[in-house]
Design a protein around this motif. Structure first.
Motif, mmCIF file in Angstrom:
data_model
loop_
_atom_site.group_PDB
_atom_site.id
_atom_site.type_symbol
_atom_site.label_atom_id
_atom_site.label_comp_id
_atom_site.label_asym_id
_atom_site.label_seq_id
_atom_site.Cartn_x
_atom_site.Cartn_y
_atom_site.Cartn_z
ATOM 1 N N UNK A 132 0.832 -1.210 0.000
ATOM 2 C CA UNK A 132 0.000 0.000 0.000
ATOM 3 C C UNK A 132 0.866 1.260 0.000
ATOM 4 N N UNK A 133 2.002 1.199 0.670
ATOM 5 C CA UNK A 133 2.887 2.367 0.707
ATOM 6 C C UNK A 133 3.561 2.612 -0.641
ATOM 7 N N UNK A 134 3.523 1.593 -1.510
ATOM 8 C CA UNK A 134 4.135 1.711 -2.829
ATOM 9 C C UNK A 134 3.131 2.047 -3.929
ATOM 10 N N UNK A 135 1.881 2.259 -3.545
ATOM 11 C CA UNK A 135 0.913 2.616 -4.570
ATOM 12 C C UNK A 135 -0.474 2.053 -4.368
ATOM 13 N N UNK A 136 -0.660 1.316 -3.275
ATOM 14 C CA UNK A 136 -1.958 0.752 -2.944
ATOM 15 C C UNK A 136 -2.516 -0.019 -4.130
ATOM 16 N N UNK A 137 -3.709 0.338 -4.633
ATOM 17 C CA UNK A 137 -4.341 -0.457 -5.670
ATOM 18 C C UNK A 137 -3.879 -0.108 -7.078
ATOM 19 N N UNK A 179 0.397 -9.345 -8.697
ATOM 20 C CA UNK A 179 1.694 -9.992 -8.489
ATOM 21 C C UNK A 179 2.718 -9.021 -7.903
ATOM 22 N N UNK A 180 2.580 -7.731 -8.210
ATOM 23 C CA UNK A 180 3.448 -6.725 -7.584
ATOM 24 C C UNK A 180 3.121 -6.604 -6.098
ATOM 25 N N UNK A 181 1.838 -6.648 -5.756
ATOM 26 C CA UNK A 181 1.439 -6.597 -4.350
ATOM 27 C C UNK A 181 2.023 -7.775 -3.580
ATOM 28 N N UNK A 182 1.906 -8.963 -4.172
ATOM 29 C CA UNK A 182 2.419 -10.165 -3.511
ATOM 30 C C UNK A 182 3.933 -10.086 -3.354
ATOM 31 N N UNK A 183 4.628 -9.559 -4.373
ATOM 32 C CA UNK A 183 6.085 -9.416 -4.314
ATOM 33 C C UNK A 183 6.484 -8.533 -3.137
ATOM 34 N N UNK A 184 5.785 -7.395 -2.960
ATOM 35 C CA UNK A 184 6.095 -6.504 -1.850
ATOM 36 C C UNK A 184 5.746 -7.145 -0.513
ATOM 37 N N UNK A 185 4.657 -7.902 -0.474
ATOM 38 C CA UNK A 185 4.268 -8.563 0.772
ATOM 39 C C UNK A 185 5.310 -9.598 1.193
ATOM 40 N N UNK A 186 5.828 -10.354 0.222
ATOM 41 C CA UNK A 186 6.854 -11.352 0.535
ATOM 42 C C UNK A 186 8.158 -10.677 0.958
ATOM 43 N N UNK A 187 8.450 -9.536 0.360
ATOM 44 C CA UNK A 187 9.635 -8.776 0.765
ATOM 45 C C UNK A 187 9.492 -8.347 2.221
ATOM 46 N N UNK A 188 8.281 -7.947 2.614
ATOM 47 C CA UNK A 188 8.042 -7.554 4.004
ATOM 48 C C UNK A 188 8.232 -8.744 4.935
ATOM 49 N N UNK A 189 7.662 -9.888 4.566
ATOM 50 C CA UNK A 189 7.771 -11.088 5.396
ATOM 51 C C UNK A 189 9.232 -11.456 5.627
#
Length: 203
Positions: free
Chosen positions: A141-146, A151-161
């Protein structure tokens, strides 16, 4: 230590302070919702939580309370109430999720909790995004939300994890505030969800 202990302590403190300070705003919003459209104040939906365990997530209701079947006769725009448009644009509809944070189902910062249909279509790698508690705000969400692809959302989520630290949480907090105030986001609607589910199904 932060990931396994301090983060939860901070979540409890932040959610308690937020609920104590914001309860007058909760009452005002509840009155406006009731005045604008008869129906429940809160919207509840089952989302996927930590380790794939489902939970009931709370938001302020932003759509008209329709009889079963009537919602099919209206567009998404027609269903959103006047106060609902303001709540969504200001992200105030997310405030009740502090109740989820206090109960331990969510964290203040973490990957957004998605509907269970997403998790059912994840591959093993993508399912790692639920190795931490979902959050009110997250790296994606901090990178652009919707404005991001699924797949970009998932990539950032995995980076966070994989890189969860106090400094990362702090950075996400400040970046998310900028996104909200600059309104650098678009609203996700039912058509977007269907398309994202189709993309996950086809991967």
């Amino acid at each position: 230590m932060y990931k396994n202990f301090l983060k939860r302590v901070i979540d409890i403190i932040v959610s308690l302070i937020a609920l104590l300070l914001l309860w007058p705003l909760f009452i005002v919003i509840a009155i406006l919702i009731k005045f604008d459209d008869k129906g429940p104040v809160f919207y509840k939906q089952i989302r996927t939580g930590k380790n794939g365990v489902n939970f009931e997530m709370f938001k302020f209701r932003t759509m008209k309370a329709c009889k079963r079947g009537d919602e099919m006769k209206m567009s998404h725009e027609e269903r959103v109430t006047k106060i609902g448009k303001f709540l969504r644009s200001s992200s105030l509809d997310e405030l009740p999720q502090f109740l989820n944070v206090l109960s331990g189902k969510m964290s203040f910062i973490g990957p957004r909790p998605w509907i269970v249909e997403y998790y059912e279509r994840f591959n093993d790698e993508q399912k790692r995004r639920v190795n931490v508690r979902p959050g009110i705000i997250g790296l994606a969400q901090s990178k652009g939300r919707n404005g991001l692809s699924i797949f970009e959302k998932i990539k950032y989520d995995l980076k966070y994890v994989d890189n969860l630290t106090f400094l990362m949480d702090l950075k996400i907090l400040f970046e998310s505030v900028k996104v909200v105030f600059k309104k650098e986001h678009t609203e996700i609607v039912q058509e977007d969800i269907k398309e994202e589910l189709r993309q996950l199904e086809a991967q």
